[in-house]
Design an enzyme around this catalytic site. Structure first.
Site, PDB file in Angstrom:
ATOM      1  N   ASP A 106       0.394  -4.424 -13.681  1.00 44.42           N
ATOM      2  CA  ASP A 106       0.577  -3.154 -14.384  1.00 44.42           C
ATOM      3  C   ASP A 106       1.859  -2.495 -13.893  1.00 44.42           C
ATOM      4  OD1 ASP A 106      -1.920  -2.184 -16.070  1.00 44.42           O
ATOM      5  OD2 ASP A 106      -2.743  -3.219 -14.312  1.00 44.42           O
ATOM      6  N   ASP A 121     -11.750   1.215 -12.588  1.00 39.45           N
ATOM      7  CA  ASP A 121     -10.594   1.969 -12.088  1.00 39.45           C
ATOM      8  C   ASP A 121     -10.893   2.483 -10.681  1.00 39.45           C
ATOM      9  OD1 ASP A 121      -9.236   1.535 -14.402  1.00 39.45           O
ATOM     10  OD2 ASP A 121      -9.464   3.548 -15.211  1.00 39.45           O
ATOM     11  N   GLU A 158      -5.179  -0.286 -24.129  1.00 39.51           N
ATOM     12  CA  GLU A 158      -5.687  -0.971 -25.310  1.00 39.51           C
ATOM     13  C   GLU A 158      -5.490  -0.155 -26.584  1.00 39.51           C
ATOM     14  OE1 GLU A 158      -8.862  -2.794 -22.235  1.00 39.51           O
ATOM     15  OE2 GLU A 158      -9.305  -1.019 -23.423  1.00 39.51           O
ATOM     16  N   THR A 210     -10.778  -9.377 -24.827  1.00 36.65           N
ATOM     17  CA  THR A 210     -11.520  -9.316 -23.570  1.00 36.65           C
ATOM     18  C   THR A 210     -12.968  -9.763 -23.745  1.00 36.65           C
ATOM     19  OG1 THR A 210     -12.030  -7.884 -21.689  1.00 36.65           O
ATOM     20  CG2 THR A 210     -12.147  -6.895 -23.867  1.00 36.65           C
ATOM     21  N   GLU A 245      -9.183 -12.245 -21.565  1.00 33.67           N
ATOM     22  CA  GLU A 245      -9.521 -11.836 -20.196  1.00 33.67           C
ATOM     23  C   GLU A 245     -11.037 -11.749 -20.073  1.00 33.67           C
ATOM     24  OE1 GLU A 245      -7.911  -7.950 -19.873  1.00 33.67           O
ATOM     25  OE2 GLU A 245      -5.839  -8.570 -20.234  1.00 33.67           O
ATOM     26  N   ASN A 246     -11.513 -11.809 -18.840  1.00 33.50           N
ATOM     27  CA  ASN A 246     -12.884 -11.382 -18.576  1.00 33.50           C
ATOM     28  C   ASN A 246     -12.893  -9.865 -18.513  1.00 33.50           C
ATOM     29  OD1 ASN A 246     -11.332 -12.044 -16.123  1.00 33.50           O
ATOM     30  ND2 ASN A 246     -13.085 -11.167 -15.036  1.00 33.50           N
ATOM     31  N   LEU A 286     -15.250  -7.882 -16.752  1.00 38.00           N
ATOM     32  CA  LEU A 286     -15.696  -7.386 -15.451  1.00 38.00           C
ATOM     33  C   LEU A 286     -15.556  -8.502 -14.426  1.00 38.00           C
ATOM     34  CD1 LEU A 286     -18.984  -5.663 -16.682  1.00 38.00           C
ATOM     35  CD2 LEU A 286     -16.836  -4.511 -16.082  1.00 38.00           C
ATOM     36  N   ARG A 320     -10.253  -9.761 -11.235  1.00 41.35           N
ATOM     37  CA  ARG A 320      -8.973  -9.393 -10.720  1.00 41.35           C
ATOM     38  C   ARG A 320      -8.876  -9.912  -9.305  1.00 41.35           C
ATOM     39  NH1 ARG A 320      -5.884  -5.142 -12.026  1.00 41.35           N
ATOM     40  NH2 ARG A 320      -7.435  -4.332 -13.480  1.00 41.35           N
TER      41      ARG A 320
END
Length: 590
Positions: A127, A175, A260, A419, A457-458, A460, A497
């Site tokens: 990011d 987050d 998004e 996602t 992406e996944n 979670l 992540r």
């Protein structure tokens, strides 16, 4: 048209009626083209997209020809399998660059990058926060910390996907830190709070600027679209060396909250909890005025924005708007939902057009992410699809709310990044009427039908085999083809992540097997041309697509069939049992 920029597979005819056999015939043939190029020796030239039908032409000075079938026979088994390779990227921690614009814990980051290199991942995602780089003063950018980070990543020969993150970090699922949008923007919001998304009760959401100010010169003479454009242009100027070297291979454009293309309809920091339907977010003065104008132009000046759609945590059936035969299915409701979703589509189109201009001529792919951190899969089985509607996706049983987005992306040569790849329907509580597997199938199929690349992406963090197997299935929905490219294949997958938990021995062991299987059991391949085709210089976006042509894509079409299970499973219950046993024995000896 450039070679791998995502648009046409070649001569598909009816866009709504692409057949599976046509898709199989026209999916990437990069291995074949590579061999032909290797054999060319001044004799053959491979022309056209790696995603299109290959057209082989003899060089004018030569008379010898080699048929593609002859070239194909020269491929080794490993080269054929390499066409099934799906690259894996890993998202770096949200706070790898702090809110104070510092790369802290450099030694720890370096250690983690080493581990990723050992696991044969293809790259990382980062990011690049607007709230950090342009924090205190407009048009004053400080890229120094990100340059240091990219230099560190470069040391380990990892590719980089960057996200132009124009949103706030904090207030959504996952987050762990707080990075607000720039201070000078928030100060403007103190005197004009309508620059932020607003719900029916007048509560502001400061995650992202409302799309109502996209073209309003409220920011020291600049519009929101100009702000995003200037930021991206500055990034290109200051990161030219990383772009030119090919280290930065993808630029994902943040288009809303959590990055998004959606409205902030279910903010946790305002009390939303799963599986609440969320709320419409169009009650700032700018969007209210736009709706009033649109309604008047349609001959209904008396129409107002909905006041009967419930609150964040309600269920569809208790609201007048979403209940069976509710207002959403009336003429007024349909008009509102069309306007609401079209505003979102127009916003994405504008920002991506600026991104295309900013990165024009670069050897990168543009990407746009739509849907939220967990994917808006709840209430998918309800007739109203209420949670999707409040987020801006006009998706019903008789209306595809996602394919128009894919069609819009096609003009910018952009990738659709989706996602919740790891989720199974059986994982979800029955009362949520959730269907994530069908949602993923619908969205990916819509992207493929519009002849664009899809990535994912996944939603979670997951470390279990069941989740990895589901990602593997979605990455290659009809399995591996040992004779060349598979029928369907995702362009890449990004794992959410990087963390200490991922790097725990048991978890990391399973993750490394997952990466190997995503690579179709092939060794790490640094040359993406061998599995995803050549990346040419980014061309200028094609002309804007008329809104009626975009809306034609709402006609529902049955998605492509997906297999029940992946053919590259990393194991199941028995493998987990053995892992747990080994872990207990090791812990006893330790």
């Amino acid at each position: 048209m450039t070679s791998t920029v995502y648009l046409t597979l070649g001569g598909l005819g009816d866009r709504n009626g692409i057949q599976q056999k046509e898709l199989q015939r026209e999916m990437p043939t990069s291995n074949q083209a590579r061999v032909i190029n290797r054999l060319r020796g001044g004799r053959l030239v491979a022309l056209g997209s790696s995603n299109g039908l290959r057209r082989i032409k003899a060089v004018a000075s030569e008379t010898a020809t080699i048929q593609p079938e002859q070239a194909e026979r020269l491929l080794t088994d490993d080269e054929k399998m390499l066409a099934n390779y799906v690259p894996v990227y890993v998202m770096l921690p949200l706070g790898v660059i702090t809110v104070d614009n510092v790369m802290e814990n450099k030694e720890e980051t370096e250690r983690q990058l080493k581990e990723l290199r050992r696991a044969a991942v293809d790259g990382v995602m980062v990011d690049v926060w607007w709230g950090i780089v342009e924090s205190n003063c407009h048009e004053q950018y400080d890229w120094s910390a990100y340059r240091s980070l990219f230099q560190l990543i470069q040391r380990y020969d990892l590719k980089v996907q960057v996200i132009m993150s124009f949103h706030q970090c904090g207030g959504n699922v996952g987050d762990a830190i707080y990075i607000p949008i720039p201070k000078w923007v928030r100060e403007i919001g103190e005197s004009d709070p309508d620059i932020f998304y607003t719900n029916r009760m007048g509560i502001r959401n400061k995650e992202y600027l409302t799309i109502g100010v996209d073209n309003k010169p409220l920011f020291s003479g600049r519009t929101a679209i100009q702000i995003y454009s200037d930021y991206m242009k500055s990034f290109r100027e200051n990161m030219a060396d990383f772009l030119e070297s090919g280290q930065i291979i993808e630029v994902e454009i943040g288009l809303g909250p959590a990055g998004e293309l959606r409205y902030p309809s279910y903010p946790q920091n305002q009390g939303w909890v799963f599986p609440g339907i969320g709320e419409f977010q169009c009650y700032d003065k700018y969007l209210k005025a736009e709706f009033k104008e649109a309604a008047s132009n349609a001959g209904h000046p008396e129409w107002e924005l909905p006041d009967n759609a419930g609150e964040y945590n309600e269920k569809p059936e208790v609201t007048e708007f979403f209940r069976s035969n509710g207002a959403y299915d009336t003429e007024r409701g349909k008009f509102f939902l069309t306007w609401y979703s079209n505003k979102l589509l127009s916003h994405g189109d504008q920002v991506l057009d600026e991104a295309n201009k900013a990165f024009l001529g670069c050897k990168v792919k543009l990407a746009a992410k739509n849907l939220q951190v967990s994917g808006i899969h709840w209430w998918y089985k309800d007739d109203s699809h209420a949670a999707e509607l409040t987020a801006g996706y006009y998706n019903l049983k008789d209306k595809d709310g996602y394919r128009p987005i894919a069609r819009m992306l096609s003009r910018h040569y952009a990738i659709l990044n989706f996602t919740c790849l790891e989720m199974r329907d059986s994982d979800q509580p029955a009362e949520a009427k959730s269907r994530p597997q069908r949602l993923v199938q619908q969205v990916l199929s819509g992207g493929w039908r519009e002849n664009i690349k899809v990535a994912g992406e996944n939603a979670l963090p997951r470390y279990d085999r069941s989740a990895y197997n589901q990602v593997l299935l979605n990455a290659r929905p009809n399995g591996v083809n040992r004779d060349g490219p598979p029928k369907l294949k995702m362009f890449g997958v990004t794992y959410l992540r990087l963390s200490a938990e991922l790097l725990q021995p048991k978890n990391f062991k399973i993750f490394k097997i997952f990466v190997k299987n995503m690579h179709a059991n092939q060794e790490y391949c640094a040359d993406s041309e061998k599995y995803n085709g050549r990346i040419d210089l980014l061309e200028r976006s094609k002309p804007a697509i008329p809104i009626q042509e975009l809306l034609e894509a709402t006609k529902p079409v049955e998605p492509f069939p997906f297999d029940e299970e992946t053919d590259m499973s990393i194991g199941g219950f028995l493998a987990d049992l053995i892992d747990n046993l080994i872990e207990r024995i090791a812990s006893t000896f330790n």
